[in-house]
Design a protein around this motif. Structure first.
Motif, PDB file in Angstrom:
ATOM      1  N   ARG A 143       0.836  -1.199   0.000  1.00  0.00           N
ATOM      2  CA  ARG A 143       0.000   0.000   0.000  1.00  0.00           C
ATOM      3  C   ARG A 143       0.871   1.248   0.000  1.00  0.00           C
ATOM      4  O   ARG A 143       1.888   1.308   0.679  1.00  0.00           O
ATOM      5  CB  ARG A 143      -0.911   0.016   1.232  1.00  0.00           C
ATOM      6  CG  ARG A 143      -1.983  -1.064   1.225  1.00  0.00           C
ATOM      7  CD  ARG A 143      -2.848  -0.963   2.465  1.00  0.00           C
ATOM      8  NE  ARG A 143      -3.895  -1.969   2.475  1.00  0.00           N
ATOM      9  CZ  ARG A 143      -5.078  -1.836   1.884  1.00  0.00           C
ATOM     10  NH1 ARG A 143      -5.364  -0.704   1.246  1.00  0.00           N
ATOM     11  NH2 ARG A 143      -5.981  -2.783   1.926  1.00  0.00           N
ATOM     12  N   GLU A 176       0.284   5.786  -0.691  1.00  0.00           N
ATOM     13  CA  GLU A 176      -0.559   6.903  -1.101  1.00  0.00           C
ATOM     14  C   GLU A 176      -0.120   7.473  -2.445  1.00  0.00           C
ATOM     15  O   GLU A 176      -0.863   8.219  -3.081  1.00  0.00           O
ATOM     16  CB  GLU A 176      -0.515   8.000  -0.032  1.00  0.00           C
ATOM     17  CG  GLU A 176      -1.099   7.555   1.310  1.00  0.00           C
ATOM     18  CD  GLU A 176      -1.036   8.662   2.334  1.00  0.00           C
ATOM     19  OE1 GLU A 176      -0.468   9.726   2.009  1.00  0.00           O
ATOM     20  OE2 GLU A 176      -1.547   8.469   3.448  1.00  0.00           O
ATOM     21  N   ARG A 197       0.584   5.744  -5.079  1.00  0.00           N
ATOM     22  CA  ARG A 197       0.219   4.887  -6.200  1.00  0.00           C
ATOM     23  C   ARG A 197      -0.942   5.488  -6.987  1.00  0.00           C
ATOM     24  O   ARG A 197      -1.877   6.061  -6.424  1.00  0.00           O
ATOM     25  CB  ARG A 197      -0.154   3.485  -5.700  1.00  0.00           C
ATOM     26  CG  ARG A 197       1.026   2.752  -5.073  1.00  0.00           C
ATOM     27  CD  ARG A 197       0.740   1.282  -4.907  1.00  0.00           C
ATOM     28  NE  ARG A 197       1.863   0.607  -4.287  1.00  0.00           N
ATOM     29  CZ  ARG A 197       2.938   0.204  -4.935  1.00  0.00           C
ATOM     30  NH1 ARG A 197       3.037   0.424  -6.240  1.00  0.00           N
ATOM     31  NH2 ARG A 197       3.919  -0.411  -4.304  1.00  0.00           N
ATOM     32  N   ARG A 198      -0.896   5.267  -8.294  1.00  0.00           N
ATOM     33  CA  ARG A 198      -1.949   5.758  -9.163  1.00  0.00           C
ATOM     34  C   ARG A 198      -2.997   4.672  -9.372  1.00  0.00           C
ATOM     35  O   ARG A 198      -2.900   3.568  -8.843  1.00  0.00           O
ATOM     36  CB  ARG A 198      -1.362   6.190 -10.505  1.00  0.00           C
ATOM     37  CG  ARG A 198      -0.273   7.239 -10.390  1.00  0.00           C
ATOM     38  CD  ARG A 198       0.198   7.666 -11.756  1.00  0.00           C
ATOM     39  NE  ARG A 198       1.268   8.652 -11.671  1.00  0.00           N
ATOM     40  CZ  ARG A 198       1.769   9.280 -12.715  1.00  0.00           C
ATOM     41  NH1 ARG A 198       1.302   9.021 -13.920  1.00  0.00           N
ATOM     42  NH2 ARG A 198       2.740  10.166 -12.568  1.00  0.00           N
ATOM     43  N   ARG A 199      -3.983   5.016 -10.196  1.00  0.00           N
ATOM     44  CA  ARG A 199      -5.052   4.063 -10.456  1.00  0.00           C
ATOM     45  C   ARG A 199      -4.521   2.817 -11.146  1.00  0.00           C
ATOM     46  O   ARG A 199      -4.937   1.696 -10.844  1.00  0.00           O
ATOM     47  CB  ARG A 199      -6.124   4.717 -11.340  1.00  0.00           C
ATOM     48  CG  ARG A 199      -7.311   3.802 -11.639  1.00  0.00           C
ATOM     49  CD  ARG A 199      -8.382   4.547 -12.413  1.00  0.00           C
ATOM     50  NE  ARG A 199      -9.504   3.673 -12.692  1.00  0.00           N
ATOM     51  CZ  ARG A 199      -9.594   2.848 -13.738  1.00  0.00           C
ATOM     52  NH1 ARG A 199      -8.577   2.796 -14.606  1.00  0.00           N
ATOM     53  NH2 ARG A 199     -10.649   2.095 -13.926  1.00  0.00           N
ATOM     54  N   VAL A 200      -3.572   2.976 -12.066  1.00  0.00           N
ATOM     55  CA  VAL A 200      -3.015   1.818 -12.753  1.00  0.00           C
ATOM     56  C   VAL A 200      -2.293   0.897 -11.776  1.00  0.00           C
ATOM     57  O   VAL A 200      -2.308  -0.330 -11.932  1.00  0.00           O
ATOM     58  CB  VAL A 200      -2.060   2.274 -13.879  1.00  0.00           C
ATOM     59  CG1 VAL A 200      -0.864   3.027 -13.317  1.00  0.00           C
ATOM     60  CG2 VAL A 200      -1.595   1.080 -14.707  1.00  0.00           C
ATOM     61  N   ASP A 201      -1.685   1.493 -10.733  1.00  0.00           N
ATOM     62  CA  ASP A 201      -1.022   0.669  -9.719  1.00  0.00           C
ATOM     63  C   ASP A 201      -2.033  -0.130  -8.912  1.00  0.00           C
ATOM     64  O   ASP A 201      -1.809  -1.306  -8.597  1.00  0.00           O
ATOM     65  CB  ASP A 201      -0.194   1.557  -8.787  1.00  0.00           C
ATOM     66  CG  ASP A 201       0.861   2.346  -9.532  1.00  0.00           C
ATOM     67  OD1 ASP A 201       1.479   1.785 -10.452  1.00  0.00           O
ATOM     68  OD2 ASP A 201       1.070   3.525  -9.194  1.00  0.00           O
ATOM     69  N   ARG A 202      -3.144   0.509  -8.585  1.00  0.00           N
ATOM     70  CA  ARG A 202      -4.188  -0.188  -7.825  1.00  0.00           C
ATOM     71  C   ARG A 202      -4.843  -1.284  -8.655  1.00  0.00           C
ATOM     72  O   ARG A 202      -5.185  -2.349  -8.132  1.00  0.00           O
ATOM     73  CB  ARG A 202      -5.227   0.817  -7.331  1.00  0.00           C
ATOM     74  CG  ARG A 202      -4.691   1.814  -6.301  1.00  0.00           C
ATOM     75  CD  ARG A 202      -5.806   2.596  -5.648  1.00  0.00           C
ATOM     76  NE  ARG A 202      -6.466   3.501  -6.595  1.00  0.00           N
ATOM     77  CZ  ARG A 202      -6.072   4.736  -6.834  1.00  0.00           C
ATOM     78  NH1 ARG A 202      -5.014   5.234  -6.180  1.00  0.00           N
ATOM     79  NH2 ARG A 202      -6.719   5.504  -7.694  1.00  0.00           N
ATOM     80  N   VAL A 203      -5.000  -1.026  -9.954  1.00  0.00           N
ATOM     81  CA  VAL A 203      -5.562  -2.064 -10.833  1.00  0.00           C
ATOM     82  C   VAL A 203      -4.627  -3.263 -10.905  1.00  0.00           C
ATOM     83  O   VAL A 203      -5.062  -4.419 -10.821  1.00  0.00           O
ATOM     84  CB  VAL A 203      -5.813  -1.479 -12.241  1.00  0.00           C
ATOM     85  CG1 VAL A 203      -6.150  -2.593 -13.226  1.00  0.00           C
ATOM     86  CG2 VAL A 203      -6.935  -0.456 -12.194  1.00  0.00           C
ATOM     87  N   CYS A 226       0.621  -2.597 -17.668  1.00  0.00           N
ATOM     88  CA  CYS A 226       0.538  -1.517 -16.690  1.00  0.00           C
ATOM     89  C   CYS A 226       1.808  -0.663 -16.711  1.00  0.00           C
ATOM     90  O   CYS A 226       1.738   0.568 -16.578  1.00  0.00           O
ATOM     91  CB  CYS A 226       0.301  -2.086 -15.294  1.00  0.00           C
ATOM     92  SG  CYS A 226      -1.338  -2.829 -15.057  1.00  0.00           S
ATOM     93  N   HIS A 285       1.588   1.698 -19.533  1.00  0.00           N
ATOM     94  CA  HIS A 285       0.675   2.802 -19.238  1.00  0.00           C
ATOM     95  C   HIS A 285       1.315   3.794 -18.265  1.00  0.00           C
ATOM     96  O   HIS A 285       1.149   5.013 -18.411  1.00  0.00           O
ATOM     97  CB  HIS A 285      -0.619   2.250 -18.653  1.00  0.00           C
ATOM     98  CG  HIS A 285      -1.689   3.284 -18.454  1.00  0.00           C
ATOM     99  ND1 HIS A 285      -2.160   4.071 -19.471  1.00  0.00           N
ATOM    100  CD2 HIS A 285      -2.364   3.665 -17.336  1.00  0.00           C
ATOM    101  CE1 HIS A 285      -3.086   4.884 -19.014  1.00  0.00           C
ATOM    102  NE2 HIS A 285      -3.227   4.669 -17.715  1.00  0.00           N
ATOM    103  N   ARG A 286       2.079   3.268 -17.296  1.00  0.00           N
ATOM    104  CA  ARG A 286       2.762   4.161 -16.352  1.00  0.00           C
ATOM    105  C   ARG A 286       3.787   5.032 -17.073  1.00  0.00           C
ATOM    106  O   ARG A 286       3.922   6.228 -16.779  1.00  0.00           O
ATOM    107  CB  ARG A 286       3.431   3.341 -15.248  1.00  0.00           C
ATOM    108  CG  ARG A 286       2.520   3.010 -14.079  1.00  0.00           C
ATOM    109  CD  ARG A 286       3.302   2.387 -12.934  1.00  0.00           C
ATOM    110  NE  ARG A 286       3.744   1.034 -13.267  1.00  0.00           N
ATOM    111  CZ  ARG A 286       3.061  -0.056 -12.953  1.00  0.00           C
ATOM    112  NH1 ARG A 286       1.915   0.046 -12.300  1.00  0.00           N
ATOM    113  NH2 ARG A 286       3.512  -1.250 -13.279  1.00  0.00           N
TER     114      ARG A 286
END
Length: 204
Positions: free
Chosen positions: A24, A26, A28-34, A179, A182-183
């Motif tokens: 975890r 803070e 991280r972006r949405r692509v990281d969470r996906v 991913c 995309h990053r």
């Protein structure tokens, strides 16, 4: 001075989680969470399918091995063979003839049998050796040992886990590659935006 934020710090479990994007943060972006969510789903899928399938294949292999043990022990007998001549019988070009002996033995039905057996050290005429034969009195190998059955079952279970793990690992590798691409695009866009902002900054 101890550095913070270094990928080499922390426990091995922490480093492993960080390497696979499961930690975890803070930042991280949405692509990281996906990516993290897909990784967890694949892990749950692997843990839910590999152990049961491995148990099934191991049990199947063990049962098959146990049946083979029973059949071979029921079909094979130990008899005592007596050497009748050394050197074997073969053509002049037989390079392995010196590694055999001629012997005779009693088949399980009581009839005498004769044939060629592998030689052993100091084998002489009249020497005795215990051999395994089938119901017809033909020399064969010893019955299947139980240790082989256990080993085959373990190999079958391990192979099943590997067969389940490889597609999951490849799937996660493809997801991570997508991913990462995309990053990189997001990072390039951020750098381009920062360069544009810096170019319009009157203080620069």
């Amino acid at each position: 001075m101890r550095r913070s934020g270094d990928g080499r710090t922390g426990t091995p479990l922490t480093r492993l989680r960080r390497r696979f994007g499961l930690e975890r943060s803070e930042l991280r972006r949405r692509v990281d969470r996906v990516q993290r969510a897909i990784g967890l789903c694949l892990l749950v899928l692997l843990l839910g399918t590999a152990p049961p399938l491995a148990a099934v294949t191991a049990a199947w292999s063990f049962d098959a091995g146990a049946r083979a043990e029973h059949a071979e022990r029921a079909d094979r007998r130990q008899v005592v063979a007596t050497v009748t001549s050394t050197g074997g019988i073969g053509s002049a070009g037989d390079r392995y003839v010196h590694e055999t002996v001629q012997a005779s033995w009693a088949a399980p039905d009581g009839k005498r049998r004769a044939g060629t057996l592998p030689s052993w050290r100091n084998a002489k005429v009249g020497a005795h050796r215990t051999i395994w034969v089938d119901r017809a009195g033909v020399p064969t190998v010893r019955p299947r040992p139980h240790s082989r059955t256990v080993t085959d079952a373990a190999y079958a279970g391990a192979a099943t886990v590997l067969a389940c793990g490889v597609p999951v690992a490849l799937g996660y590798a493809l997801v991570r590659r997508r991913c990462d691409r995309h990053r990189y695009e997001l990072w390039e866009a951020d750098w381009a935006r920062m360069d544009a902002d810096a170019g319009h900054n009157p203080r620069s």
